[in-house]
Design an enzyme around this catalytic site. Structure first.
Site, PDB file in Angstrom:
ATOM      1  N   TYR A 107      19.030 -23.139   4.554  1.00 26.58           N
ATOM      2  CA  TYR A 107      20.302 -22.630   4.014  1.00 26.58           C
ATOM      3  C   TYR A 107      21.158 -23.761   3.450  1.00 26.58           C
ATOM      4  CZ  TYR A 107      20.371 -17.748   5.630  1.00 26.58           C
ATOM      5  OH  TYR A 107      20.147 -16.409   5.808  1.00 26.58           O
TER       6      TYR A 107
ATOM      7  N   LYS B  85       7.279 -21.873  13.001  1.00 22.62           N
ATOM      8  CA  LYS B  85       6.049 -21.721  12.213  1.00 22.62           C
ATOM      9  C   LYS B  85       5.350 -23.076  12.267  1.00 22.62           C
ATOM     10  CE  LYS B  85       3.308 -19.456   9.334  1.00 22.62           C
ATOM     11  NZ  LYS B  85       2.486 -18.297   9.744  1.00 22.62           N
TER      12      LYS B  85
ATOM     13  N   ASP C 296       5.657 -15.111  12.461  1.00 22.21           N
ATOM     14  CA  ASP C 296       4.996 -13.903  11.948  1.00 22.21           C
ATOM     15  C   ASP C 296       4.586 -12.974  13.087  1.00 22.21           C
ATOM     16  OD1 ASP C 296       3.191 -15.911  12.611  1.00 22.21           O
ATOM     17  OD2 ASP C 296       1.813 -15.525  10.953  1.00 22.21           O
TER      18      ASP C 296
ATOM     19  N   ASP D 109      17.902 -15.139  10.739  1.00 18.55           N
ATOM     20  CA  ASP D 109      18.503 -14.154   9.835  1.00 18.55           C
ATOM     21  C   ASP D 109      17.574 -12.953   9.679  1.00 18.55           C
ATOM     22  OD1 ASP D 109      20.293 -13.130   7.834  1.00 18.55           O
ATOM     23  OD2 ASP D 109      18.839 -13.799   6.325  1.00 18.55           O
TER      24      ASP D 109
ATOM     25  N   ASP E 204      17.871  -8.820  11.478  1.00 14.14           N
ATOM     26  CA  ASP E 204      17.909  -7.546  10.746  1.00 14.14           C
ATOM     27  C   ASP E 204      16.813  -6.629  11.289  1.00 14.14           C
ATOM     28  OD1 ASP E 204      19.952  -8.449   9.075  1.00 14.14           O
ATOM     29  OD2 ASP E 204      19.041  -7.589   7.272  1.00 14.14           O
TER      30      ASP E 204
HETATM   31  C1  IPM Z   1      24.010 -12.802   7.974  1.00  9.49           C
HETATM   32  C2  IPM Z   1      24.027 -12.636   6.480  1.00  9.49           C
HETATM   33  C3  IPM Z   1      24.369 -13.962   5.831  1.00  9.49           C
HETATM   34  C4  IPM Z   1      23.284 -14.941   6.211  1.00  9.49           C
HETATM   35  C5  IPM Z   1      24.578 -13.912   4.313  1.00  9.49           C
HETATM   36  C6  IPM Z   1      25.654 -12.941   3.929  1.00  9.49           C
HETATM   37  C7  IPM Z   1      24.859 -15.277   3.750  1.00  9.49           C
HETATM   38  O1  IPM Z   1      22.812 -12.125   6.037  1.00  9.49           O
HETATM   39  O2  IPM Z   1      25.043 -13.201   8.546  1.00  9.49           O
HETATM   40  O3  IPM Z   1      22.984 -12.522   8.591  1.00  9.49           O
HETATM   41  O4  IPM Z   1      22.216 -14.962   5.570  1.00  9.49           O
HETATM   42  O5  IPM Z   1      23.492 -15.709   7.144  1.00  9.49           O
HETATM   43 MG    MG Z   2      21.502 -11.575   7.603  1.00 15.64          MG
END
Ligand code: IPM
Ligand code: MG
Length: 362
Positions: free
Chosen positions: A141, A186, A219, A243, A247
Site C-alpha cells: 500500500y 505467502k 491462498d 484487506d 472482506d
Molecule cells: C479498507 C478499505 C481501504 C483499504 C480502502 C478504502 C483504501 O478497503 O479499509 O479495508 O484498502 O484499506
Molecule cells: Mg478493504
C-alpha cells in the site's frame, strides 16, 4: 469522563452511519454521566471538493489532538476516474499513516440472528469468534509506485520493526482470548513473507511462550476461512492480505455492514471505522446498515476511552436489537427492513436493558 471525538463522515453512506454511531455514543454518555464533544471534519472525496485535498491539514491536526476518531467511509464514482490526479482513498491512507495506526483490529463474531444472511452453512458458523489483526501502515500500500509507457510497479517492503510491533500486538490481544495466533503470509513466493514468518517465530518464541503460533499461506487461508472458520482465534497478516481476507470474513457475519474495525498505534488514540465502503448505490436513502459503525463506536469506548463496561453494553444492545429483528435491507427480506435511523433507535432503546449502571460500576 470527558472525551474529544473527531467525526469524519466522509462520502456515500459515511454520513448516515456515523450519525447513527454518534447518536449511540451520545446515549451512552447521557446514561453513564460522560461528556463527549464531537467535532466534524472533512476527509475523502468531499474534502477534495471543498479543499482540493483528501486529507486537509486541519483534519489531520484535529485528529492528532483528539482522544479518538470515528470515520464513515471514503470514495465514490465521482472521484474514481483512472487518471484522477488525487483520490479519496489517499486521504484515508495518509490519516492511518499520519497517526501511526499500524494495527487494524477486525473482529468477526457472527450473531445467531444473522446467520441466515450468510452464504455459509449455519453449522459452520456457530461459535465463530475470530480477530483479524491487519498491518495497516506498511507493505505494498505504501511502497513506491511507478508508471511508464511499458508498465507499472508497486513496491512491497516490510522492515523487521514493522513486523515485530504488529505481531506483538496480535499476541497481546491473543492473551485476552484463546492464545492462538495464525500468521498468514505467502512465504513460498515472497521475500517479505519469509521475513514476516521468521520475525513472527522469533517474537512469539522469545516474548510469548504461552501463545501458540501457526503459519498459513494466504491462498489456503482464504479457503479455510470459509471451510473451518471456528478453527481460528487471532489472525495476523500484512496490509493487503488483511484487506482481502476481512472482506471475505465479513461473509461469515452475513453482511459487510455488520463489521467494525479499530486502528491502533502505540498510544490510546485510535481510528474507528466500519470495514464497509461508501456504497454510493444506496447513499442518501437512509437504508445503510449502521451496525458496523455502531460496533466501531463500541471499540472506540473500549480501546481509546478505556470504558470497557460501556463498550460491552453497546455490544449487548446491538445483539438485543438484532435478536429483535432490527435489520436493514442487507439482512432483511423485502418489506421487513428498517432504515438506518430506526436500527440506531432500536440499539439505543436496548441500552436500557443491556446495561445497568450499578452493574457497570461494580
Ligand atoms: C479498507 C478499505 C481501504 C483499504 C480502502 C478504502 C483504501 O478497503 O479499509 O479495508 O484498502 O484499506
Ligand atoms: Mg478493504
Amino acid at each position: 469522563m470527558h472525551a474529544d471525538i473527531v467525526v469524519l463522515p466522509g462520502d456515500g453512506i459515511g454520513p448516515e452511519v456515523t450519525a447513527a454511531a454518534v447518536a449511540v455514543l451520545q446515549a451512552v454518555a447521557d446514561r453513564h454521566g460522560h461528556r463527549f464533544a464531537f467535532a466534524e471534519h472533512d476527509i475523502g472525496g468531499i474534502a477534495i471538493d471543498r479543499h482540493g485535498d483528501p486529507l486537509p491539514a486541519a483534519t489531520l491536526d484535529a485528529c492528532r489532538n483528539a482522544d479518538a476518531v470515528l470515520l464513515g467511509a471514503v470514495g465514490g464514482p465521482k472521484w474514481s476516474a483512472p487518471n484522477a490526479p488525487v483520490r479519496p482513498e489517499q486521504g484515508l491512507l495518509a490519516l492511518r499513516r499520519g497517526l501511526g495506526l499500524y494495527a487494524n483490529l477486525r473482529p468477526v463474531q457472527p450473531h445467531p440472528a444473522t446467520l441466515g444472511a450468510s452464504p455459509i452453512k449455519p453449522h459452520l458458523l456457530a461459535g465463530v469468534d475470530l480477530l483479524v489483526v491487519r498491518e495497516l501502515t506498511g507493505g505494498i500500500y505504501f511502497g513506491d509506485k511507478t508508471r511508464d509507457a511499458e508498465g507499472a510497479s508497486d513496491l512491497c517492503r516490510y522492515s523487521v520493526a514493522e513486523i515485530e510491533r504488529v505481531v506483538r500486538r496480535a499476541c497481546t490481544l491473543a492473551r485476552g482470548r484463546r492464545r492462538h495466533v495464525t500468521s498468514v503470509d505467502k512465504a513460498n513466493v515472497l521475500e517479505t513473507s519469509r521475513l514476516w514468518r521468521e520475525t513472527a517465530e522469533r517474537v512469539v518464541g522469545e516474548e510469548f511462550p504461552d501463545v501458540t503460533l501457526e503459519h498459513q499461506l494466504v491462498d489456503s487461508m482464504a479457503m479455510h476461512l470459509l471451510s473451518r472458520p471456528r478453527a481460528y482465534d487471532v489472525i495476523v497478516t500484512e496490509n493487503m492480505f488483511g484487506d482481502i481476507l476481512t472482506d471475505e470474513a465479513s461473509m461469515l457475519a452475513g453482511s459487510m455492514g455488520l463489521l467494525p474495525s479499530a486502528s491502533l498505534g502505540d498510544g490510546d488514540r485510535g481510528l474507528y471505522e466500519p470495514i464497509h465502503g461508501s456504497a454510493p448505490d444506496i447513499a442518501g436513502r437512509g437504508i445503510a446498515n449502521p451496525v458496523g459503525a455502531i460496533l466501531s463506536a463500541a471499540l472506540l469506548l473500549r480501546h481509546s476511552l478505556r470504558l470497557e463496561a460501556e463498550a460491552v453494553c453497546v455490544e449487548r444492545a446491538v445483539g438485543a436489537a438484532l435478536d429483535a429483528g432490527a435489520f436493514t435491507a442487507d439482512l432483511a427480506g423485502d418489506g421487513r427492513a428498517l432504515g438506518t435511523e430506526a436500527v440506531a433507535a432500536a440499539v439505543i432503546d436496548a441500552l436500557a436493558t443491556a446495561c445497568h449502571v450499578s452493574e457497570l460500576r461494580d
